[in-house]
Design a protein around this motif. Structure first.
Motif, PDB file in Angstrom:
ATOM      1  N   GLY A  85     -11.554   2.346  26.167  1.00 13.69           N
ATOM      2  CA  GLY A  85     -12.837   1.807  26.401  1.00 13.69           C
ATOM      3  C   GLY A  85     -13.915   1.554  26.345  1.00 13.69           C
ATOM      4  N   PRO A  86     -14.384   2.539  25.827  1.00 14.08           N
ATOM      5  CA  PRO A  86     -15.239   2.174  24.594  1.00 14.08           C
ATOM      6  C   PRO A  86     -15.566   0.821  23.342  1.00 14.08           C
ATOM      7  CG  PRO A  86     -15.072   4.859  25.208  1.00 14.08           C
ATOM      8  CD  PRO A  86     -15.126   4.457  25.312  1.00 14.08           C
ATOM      9  N   VAL A 113     -12.476   0.825  32.230  1.00 15.43           N
ATOM     10  CA  VAL A 113     -13.309   1.420  31.899  1.00 15.43           C
ATOM     11  C   VAL A 113     -14.196   2.340  31.963  1.00 15.43           C
ATOM     12  CG1 VAL A 113     -13.661  -1.291  30.382  1.00 15.43           C
ATOM     13  CG2 VAL A 113     -15.536  -0.448  32.441  1.00 15.43           C
ATOM     14  N   GLY A 114     -14.493   2.481  33.115  1.00 15.22           N
ATOM     15  CA  GLY A 114     -14.554   4.244  33.678  1.00 15.22           C
ATOM     16  C   GLY A 114     -16.057   3.492  33.786  1.00 15.22           C
ATOM     17  N   GLY A 153     -10.161  -5.264  21.560  1.00 12.74           N
ATOM     18  CA  GLY A 153     -10.862  -3.625  21.642  1.00 12.74           C
ATOM     19  C   GLY A 153      -9.745  -2.730  21.503  1.00 12.74           C
ATOM     20  N   LEU A 154      -8.779  -3.085  22.538  1.00 13.80           N
ATOM     21  CA  LEU A 154      -7.668  -2.245  22.806  1.00 13.80           C
ATOM     22  C   LEU A 154      -6.698  -2.336  21.820  1.00 13.80           C
ATOM     23  CD1 LEU A 154      -6.286  -3.432  25.750  1.00 13.80           C
ATOM     24  CD2 LEU A 154      -6.675  -1.101  25.474  1.00 13.80           C
ATOM     25  N   VAL A 167     -15.976  -2.535  25.031  1.00 12.02           N
ATOM     26  CA  VAL A 167     -17.411  -2.674  25.379  1.00 12.02           C
ATOM     27  C   VAL A 167     -17.940  -2.899  24.470  1.00 12.02           C
ATOM     28  CG1 VAL A 167     -19.344  -1.306  26.128  1.00 12.02           C
ATOM     29  CG2 VAL A 167     -17.360  -1.468  27.123  1.00 12.02           C
ATOM     30  N   CYS A 168     -17.671  -2.252  23.031  1.00  9.88           N
ATOM     31  CA  CYS A 168     -18.314  -2.765  21.245  1.00  9.88           C
ATOM     32  C   CYS A 168     -17.830  -3.530  21.325  1.00  9.88           C
ATOM     33  CB  CYS A 168     -17.825  -1.237  20.858  1.00  9.88           C
ATOM     34  SG  CYS A 168     -18.443   0.171  20.665  1.00  9.88           S
ATOM     35  N   VAL A 169     -16.399  -4.933  21.031  1.00  9.74           N
ATOM     36  CA  VAL A 169     -16.387  -5.702  20.746  1.00  9.74           C
ATOM     37  C   VAL A 169     -17.046  -6.875  21.605  1.00  9.74           C
ATOM     38  CG1 VAL A 169     -14.579  -7.285  20.397  1.00  9.74           C
ATOM     39  CG2 VAL A 169     -13.580  -5.338  19.785  1.00  9.74           C
ATOM     40  N   ALA A 170     -16.886  -6.512  22.992  1.00 10.56           N
ATOM     41  CA  ALA A 170     -18.093  -7.298  23.696  1.00 10.56           C
ATOM     42  C   ALA A 170     -18.499  -7.473  23.207  1.00 10.56           C
ATOM     43  CB  ALA A 170     -18.118  -6.760  25.459  1.00 10.56           C
TER      44      ALA A 170
END
Length: 267
Positions: free
Chosen positions: A240-241, A187-188, A228-229, A244-247
């Motif tokens: 990666g973003p 995710v960086g 997310g993937l 995070v958006c799904v979370a």
């Protein structure tokens, strides 16, 4: 099975979720969000040093992240407001890391991959490092679970029980450094704190015990990675973003559930 890049990416995301879930729970309980952010930003400097010294990225990221975390612990309580101290160190480490990368001559580096992750480029070797790191973090947290929990609840109670809160803080610091090192590929550096905090925060309204919260956070993190993937693949968005958006959406749903539940109980 591991020849498929989506399979490797999904397994990498689940591995990071397993490491981040129990650690993220303690980050939420201790209100250490900025602490995690500062440690993650320092990892960029670790990447630059690892490339310059020709050592593994994991080694460089762990070393610098651990140094940052220990520096914060040493300076805290010495006349500095914690949020100010973390803000200075986090942004300074990121800036020094970016400047250090610019001095690397003859080395090709995709800086965006380290800032926002490049989970679709995870190799079998990366996957092994991620899962080994995740297993180490889970084992470390599991070994010190009782002491960590007691020190988190009440430092005086910890001292009375023969537990040294400073030692437990060191365990958390080490686990955080390892998690940052294994998550930077997925995710960086800029999004690692989100994967630590959001699944744990989303799990809080659904859990009745600390252990339950850690397990639910792991499930939410793993689901966020998988969904997310898939969304990134279908919608052609950054992986990666997207994770995070799904979370974040799951957090929104669980927050609404808690609000409705508390409203129902009040009624």
């Amino acid at each position: 099975m591991l020849d498929d890049f989506m399979t490797r990416a999904t397994l990498a995301g689940i591995g990071v979720a397993c490491a981040a879930a129990p650690l993220g729970s303690f980050v939420v309980w201790r209100r250490m969000a900025y602490f995690g952010d500062a440690t993650a930003h320092a990892a960029i400097l670790g990447v630059a040093l690892a490339l310059a010294l020709q050592v593994s990225i994991f080694t460089g990221a762990v070393a610098v992240a651990l140094a940052m975390a220990l520096t914060v612990s040493a300076l805290s309580g010495r006349g500095y407001a914690m949020d100010t101290l973390l803000g200075v160190l986090a942004h300074s480490a990121l800036a020094f890391g970016l400047v250090a990368v610019s001095f690397l001559s003859g080395i090709r580096i995709d800086l965006m991959a380290y800032l926002f992750g490049d989970i679709l480029a995870v190799s079998r070797g990366d996957l092994a490092v991620i899962w080994a790191g995740a297993a180490l973090v889970v084992a470390l947290i599991g070994w010190r679970w009782s002491g960590l929990l007691t020190a988190t609840l009440n430092e005086e109670l910890a001292y009375a029980s023969g537990i040294n809160p400073k030692r437990e803080q060191l365990v958390l610091t080490l686990a955080l450094a390892i998690t940052v090192a294994v998550a930077i590929k997925v995710v960086g550096a800029l999004l690692i704190a989100a994967m630590l905090i959001i699944p744990a925060a989303a799990a809080r309204p659904l859990s009745r015990t600390p252990e339950g919260m850690a397990m639910i956070a792991a499930l939410i993190g793993g689901a966020s990675a998988a969904v997310g993937l898939r969304a990134a693949y279908v919608l052609d968005t950054p992986a990666g973003p997207s994770i995070v958006c799904v979370a974040a959406l799951i957090f929104l749903v669980t927050s609404l559930v808690r609000t409705l539940r508390s409203g129902g109980e009040a009624g």
